[in-house]
Every structure is written in structure tokens, then in C-alpha cells.
Scaffold this active site. Structure first.
Site, PDB file in Angstrom:
ATOM      1  N   HIS A 157       0.910  -0.840   0.083  1.00  0.00           N
ATOM      2  CA  HIS A 157       0.217   0.009   0.134  1.00  0.00           C
ATOM      3  C   HIS A 157       0.799   1.769   0.241  1.00  0.00           C
ATOM      4  O   HIS A 157       1.947   1.286   0.294  1.00  0.00           O
ATOM      5  CB  HIS A 157      -0.696   0.135   1.004  1.00  0.00           C
ATOM      6  CG  HIS A 157      -2.227  -1.320   1.083  1.00  0.00           C
ATOM      7  ND1 HIS A 157      -1.966  -2.437   1.337  1.00  0.00           N
ATOM      8  CD2 HIS A 157      -3.199  -0.819   0.417  1.00  0.00           C
ATOM      9  CE1 HIS A 157      -3.560  -2.620   1.034  1.00  0.00           C
ATOM     10  NE2 HIS A 157      -3.954  -2.064   0.427  1.00  0.00           N
ATOM     11  N   LYS A 161      -0.291   4.645   4.131  1.00  0.00           N
ATOM     12  CA  LYS A 161      -1.380   4.658   5.328  1.00  0.00           C
ATOM     13  C   LYS A 161      -0.657   3.601   6.332  1.00  0.00           C
ATOM     14  O   LYS A 161       0.263   3.747   6.738  1.00  0.00           O
ATOM     15  CB  LYS A 161      -1.161   3.001   4.702  1.00  0.00           C
ATOM     16  CG  LYS A 161      -2.005   1.774   4.879  1.00  0.00           C
ATOM     17  CD  LYS A 161      -3.053   0.207   4.096  1.00  0.00           C
ATOM     18  CE  LYS A 161      -3.898  -0.758   4.479  1.00  0.00           C
ATOM     19  NZ  LYS A 161      -5.149  -0.129   5.116  1.00  0.00           N
TER      20      LYS A 161
END
Ligand code: NAD
Length: 270
Positions: A157, A161
Site C-alpha cells: 500500500h 497507510k
């Protein structure tokens, strides 16, 4: 041409978007007509700078009674605060609800369960059809391949995040565990140092972070002599909005109950 357009418009079902000014809410509203809906209600929190803005055919309001008036279904991507009160309203008006809001408290989850006794409800942490399909396939794969196949789950990600591993990686691990009829105790998060030989049956999860990656997940089944890999890559948020709208269309013809994205996609029904 105008006749056809008019007919189609008449066939559209009234939708209330909750969290209408958010990233997901705006996408849901923009894509709604493609899925048979017109936005006739749009809810935001009191004091939102978006109050009074147009959203589909609606004007964004903080008055939930006004937003839900005449709605056939509600799609919510908001914040967990106040969800219990919103659920009470969905129930009161008998409006099916698709809940994408995450971080819902145990009390909120309980309220959703209770609501499902009288209205159709879907609450999913991931509305991407691809991820939900993958979860079903993984369960089958894990049941078919014994634990001589080592399972490694790798997710990546963007750098912003805040949690690791991703909720989706945990959901995919749970599918493998279901297929193998084992518990969460088989999970391992990352490796470092002298780890020794890999224990049979371990389900390892690794989180990578960097750049602007929207969400990649790969589940590897590795045995002596072969390797099977399942990969899902999200390149944006529209897949979540599309999945939620599919779920909304699904709920409009269902009885009261708690449904899942698997019901919407029609997988795992054997
Ligand atoms: P966002 O912050 O851009 O939007 C949330 C919106 O909800 C904001 O406009 C906010 O003002 C509004 N809001 C806050 N409290 C409200 C209330 N009481 N009533 C009505 N509106 C209210 O966030 P986002 O990226 O759109 O995500 C929203 C939620 O959806 C988050 O919980 C996120 O984790 C979740 N999400 C779920 C999925 C999924 O597939 N299930 C996908 C993406 C995001």
C-alpha cells in the site's frame, strides 16, 4: 431519443448517499445512474462545508429525515460516529442499507445485526468485487491444496497507510484458514533474524509500504516443484463504489437479513 432517456430515468431508484461529500460518497453519487439509481438524498454531518451543495438530484443536508425521505436504499461511506443513530433511522424508515464505513464499534455492529431483523443490510470492509471473488477462490484453493503448500500473503500500500497488515490481507488469510479449517494461531507477521525452518501450515503475512500504491495483494501457495499465485491489484477507489452500488441494487429485492458481498457476487454458495 428523449423518450428512451425519460423512460430510463423513470426507472431509476431513489438512493440516499450518506457521507455524500467524502471521497467515496462523491464517487458513489457520480456512478449511481450507471447502476440504476438517482441520488435523491445526500447526508453530511452538521457543520460540513458541503451543506447546500448539489449531489445528483439532491441537496446535501444534515437532516437525516429529509435525506432518507423517499429513498429505496442508503449507501453509507462516512465516519463511525453516530452510526447507531443512523442505523435506527434506516430501520425506522425500512430502508435497506449498504455500509462501507469502517472502524464501527461493537455497539454499532450489534445495532446492524438487530437492524437486519427488519431490513436488508450489507456491511463490508472491502466492496471490491475482485477482492471478494479472490476470497472465495482462496477458500477453495486452500481446501484443495494441503499444508505441504506453504502460504505467504504479500500486500503493498501507499506510504500514508497507518495500519499493517491491511484489513484485506487479514480477510484473505481468514479465507485460507476457513478452507483449511484452521484458526488464526497459524498466522505469522513478517520475519527477521534466525527464524529456523518454516513450520508446516504457517500462514505468513508481509506488508510493504511505498509511493501511491492503492492496494496490491498476492497470496502464494508454494510447494516442492510448483507455486500457485493469486494476485489482486486496485488502481483506484471506483471499484469500491461500484461494488457498493451493486450491493445496493441487490438489497432492493431482498428480504430482511444480513448479507455479504459473497451473496452479491453469488460465490461460495455450494
Ligand atoms: P472521507 O473522509 O473522504 O469521507 C467521509 C465523509 O463522511 C466526509 O465527507 C464526512 O464529512 C462525512 N461524515 C462524517 N460524519 C458524518 C455523519 N455523521 N453523517 C454523514 N456524513 C458524515 O472518507 P472516505 O475515503 O470517503 O471513506 C469513508 C469511509 O469508508 C471510511 O470509514 C473508510 O474507511 C471507508 N471505506 C470503505 C471501503 C470499502 O470497500 N468498504 C472503501 C473505501 C473506504
Amino acid at each position: 431519443m428523449s423518450k428512451e432517456k425519460k423512460m430510463n430515468k423513470n426507472e431509476l431508484l431513489n438512493l440516499c448517499v450518506v457521507g455524500a461529500a467524502g471521497r467515496m460518497g462523491r464517487l458513489v453519487a457520480a456512478l449511481a445512474p450507471e447502476y440504476g439509481f438517482r441520488v435523491t438524498g445526500a447526508l453530511e454531518f452538521k457543520g460540513s462545508p458541503a451543506l447546500g451543495e448539489k449531489c445528483g438530484e439532491a441537496v446535501i443536508t444534515s437532516d437525516i429525515d429529509r435525506a432518507l425521505s423517499g429513498a429505496r436504499v442508503a449507501v453509507e461511506f462516512a465516519l463511525p460516529e453516530g452510526i447507531t443513530e443512523r442505523i435506527a433511522k434506516y430501520r425506522e424508515y425500512g430502508i435497506p442499507c449498504v455500509i462501507g464505513t469502517t472502524g464501527v464499534s461493537a455497539e454499532g455492529e450489534q445495532a446492524l445485526k438487530k437492524a437486519a431483523e427488519t431490513i436488508p443490510v450489507i456491511h463490508a470492509a472491502n466492496f471490491s468485487l475482485g477482492v471478494n471473488l479472490l476470497a472465495g477462490l482462496l477458500k477453495e484453493a486452500a481446501a484443495a491444496l494441503d499444508d505441504s503448500y506453504d502460504v505467504e500473503i504479500v500486500e503493498m500500500h501507499h506510504r500514508h497507510k497507518k495500519d499493517a497488515p491491511s484489513g484485506t490481507a487479514l480477510m484473505l488469510a481468514a479465507s485460507v484458514e476457513e478452507g483449511r479449517s484452521v484458526g488464526k494461531d497459524r498466522e505469522l507477521y513478517g520475519r527477521f533474524g534466525l527464524t529456523g525452518e518454516r513450520p508446516r501450515g504457517e500462514i505468513a503475512i508481509h506488508a510493504l509500504r511505498g509511493g501511491d500504491v492503492a492496494g496490491d495483494h498476492t497470496v502464494i501457495f508454494a510447494a516442492e516443484g510448483e507455486r500457485v499465485e493469486f494476485t489482486h491489484k486496485a488502481s483506484g477507489r471506483s471499484n469500491f463504489a461500484k461494488g457498493a452500488l451493486k450491493a445496493a441494487a441487490f438489497l432492493t429485492s431482498r428480504k430482511a437479513g444480513m448479507y455479504t458481498m459473497k451473496d452479491v457476487i453469488g460465490i461460495g454458495k455450494k
